[in-house]
Design an enzyme around this catalytic site. Structure first.
Site, short mmCIF file in Angstrom:
data_model
loop_
_atom_site.label_atom_id
_atom_site.label_comp_id
_atom_site.label_asym_id
_atom_site.label_seq_id
_atom_site.Cartn_x
_atom_site.Cartn_y
_atom_site.Cartn_z
CE LYS A 119 -15.13 -58.49 18.76
NZ LYS A 119 -15.19 -58.05 17.36
CG ASP B 192 2.42 -62.07 20.39
OD1 ASP B 192 3.42 -61.36 20.48
OD2 ASP B 192 2.10 -62.65 19.34
P1 IMP Z 1 0.02 -59.40 23.36
O1 IMP Z 1 -0.45 -58.12 23.98
O2 IMP Z 1 1.14 -59.15 22.38
O3 IMP Z 1 0.40 -60.46 24.37
O4 IMP Z 1 -1.14 -59.95 22.45
C1 IMP Z 1 -2.28 -60.43 23.01
C2 IMP Z 1 -3.43 -60.56 22.05
O5 IMP Z 1 -3.05 -60.47 20.68
C3 IMP Z 1 -4.04 -61.93 22.21
O6 IMP Z 1 -4.96 -61.97 23.25
C4 IMP Z 1 -4.66 -62.17 20.85
O7 IMP Z 1 -5.96 -61.64 20.83
C5 IMP Z 1 -3.75 -61.42 19.91
N1 IMP Z 1 -2.77 -62.33 19.26
C6 IMP Z 1 -1.51 -62.61 19.66
N2 IMP Z 1 -0.90 -63.47 18.81
C7 IMP Z 1 -1.82 -63.76 17.86
C8 IMP Z 1 -1.79 -64.62 16.69
O8 IMP Z 1 -0.80 -65.31 16.36
N3 IMP Z 1 -2.93 -64.64 15.94
C9 IMP Z 1 -4.04 -63.90 16.27
N4 IMP Z 1 -4.10 -63.10 17.35
C10 IMP Z 1 -3.01 -63.03 18.14
#
Ligand code: IMP
Ligand code: MG
Length: 189
Positions: free
Chosen positions: A46, A106
């Protein structure tokens, strides 16, 4: 919602977001300007919601929209979770140009999974635009073609980013007050 007691500090203001989003949309419009078919914007729900809306209304090219719903955080403050594709796109993307629209990268684990998934549908190309990039946290090899802001390793909320599904409606990107969140979580147990 302008203020919330779980916000520690404003990291990126609404004005900065709007300015950067216009710049990104201009670059992306130039990149795809000679396309014969509309670009397929794939929003990752979302979190993409706020950015995607702002971004697409600034695009000067034809585009169509579709969405995926991918659960990656499960309400935790750490991204130690394997992403699950809950809702897939409906558009036939074979031989189409795809632009994935993300709020934040992230670890990159979520995007990697999405790119692998979409690649199986044989699109012509896949590119990524993200408002925020936590480059320092990257665990897998995935990069955005366009990003708005490189952000520090902090728990961020607002402008689509949530804490337990809340705070997405803050109109700026903020650093969350992790001490207060910990306090809240302690009191729940
Ligand atoms: P990844 O798979 O670790 O790259 O994380 C991706 C998803 O995690 C993003 O699309 C966000 O929805 C969520 N996310 C990553 N960092 C944050 C943060 O600092 N706050 C809130 N949601 C996050
Ligand atoms: Mg996201």
């Amino acid at each position: 919602m302008q203020n919330h007691n779980l916000v520690k500090e404003v990291l990126i203001s609404e004005e900065e977001i709007n300015k950067k989003t216009k710049e990104l949309a201009a670059e992306v419009s130039t990149f795809y300007q000679n396309n014969e078919q509309p670009v397929v914007l794939v929003g990752v729900l979302k979190g993409c919601f706020n950015f995607m809306c702002n971004f697409m209304t600034n695009l000067e090219i034809d585009c169509v929209l579709d969405f995926m719903y991918v659960e990656s955080y499960a309400g935790k403050t750490e991204s130690n979770f394997q992403p699950k594709i809950k809702v897939d796109i409906l558009t036939d993307i074979k031989d189409r140009d795809i632009l994935i629209v993300e709020d934040i990268i992230d670890s990159g684990v979520t995007l990697k999974k999405i790119v692998e998934h979409l690649n199986k549908k044989q699109p012509k190309s896949i590119k990524i635009v993200t408002l925020l990039d936590k480059k320092i946290k990257r665990k897998v090899d995935v990069e955005a073609s366009w990003f708005g802001f490189e952000v520090p390793d902090a728990f961020l909320v607002g402008y689509g980013l949530d804490y337990q599904e809340m705070l997405r409606n803050i109109p700026y990107v903020a650093i969350a007050d992790v001490d207060k969140i910990k306090e809240l979580e302690k009191n729940k147990v």
